[in-house]
Design a protein around this motif. Sequence first.
Motif: not given
Length: 246
Positions: A109-115, A137-141
Motif C-alpha cells: 500500500w505504501k508503494t501505491i501511495t508513494d507513486a 495511522q490511515l493505513f490502520e483505519d
Amino acid sequence: MKSISQLIYRYLESILNIGSIFRFIIILVAICMFVLSFIAFISTQRLLFENHFDFSPDGMSFYINQFSKFNGLFAATITIILAYYGIERLKAAERANIDKVRLDRYSDWKTITDARIDVVKDENPLFRREFINIRYQLFEDLYPAFAIENKKQLRALFNKYFANLIPAFESNNKKQQGCGGIYQSAAYTYFGQNFLFVFLGSVIGVKYDNATEDLLEMYLASLPSDRIIDSLAYQSALERYIKYNN
C-alpha cells in the motif's frame, strides 16, 4: 473480490478467536486440576507426617507409593498445563503471522501511495510531509478492506486526518501563491484535485458512488471563507503566473 492477503488475515484472526476460547477453557480446567492435585498432595503428606520416615530405598519407595493412587490426577494436571503452554506458543506464532501479513500489506500500500505523492510533491512539499506523518495511522483505519462504504465513514476519515490541514495544503501550493491566493470561483481550488488524487488513490478497495464529489465538497468547506474570489483578477494573476514560470 477479496485479495489473498485479506483472506489470510481473516483466516488467522478466526484461528486466534478459536484459540482464545480454548485458552480460556484450558486455564479454567488447569486451575481446577491444580487445586485438586494440591489438595491430594497435602492430604497425603499429612498422613505421611504421622509415620516415621526412613531414609532408605524401602522408605523412599513407600513414600512415593503413597501418591500412586493419584497418578492419574497428577498426570492430567501436568498434561493440561503443558497444553496451556502449547496454546500460548501457537497463539504467539499465529500473531506473528498476522503481523507479517499486515506489514507486507502495508509495504504494498505504501508503494501505491508513494507513486501518487511523487506526482504532487514538487507542487506542494508540505502535503507530502504531512501525509507521510499520518500514513500509517490511515493505513490502520483502512486495513484490511481499504474501502469507503458511505459518506459517514469518509467524513470521519477526513475530519480525523485532513480537515484542519486543508487551509495549509491550499495556501502552500505553488500555483496558489503565484496567483496571490485569488480564486476563479467559489468552487475552484488550487490543490483539491491533487488531494483527491492521493487520498482516494490510497483507498484501493470499493468506494461508494459519490465519494469523489463528497470529498471535494468537504475540501471546499474547509477552505477559508474570506478568500478572494474574482474571475477577472484570477485570469490576470494566472497569466502573470504562467508568464514568469515558463
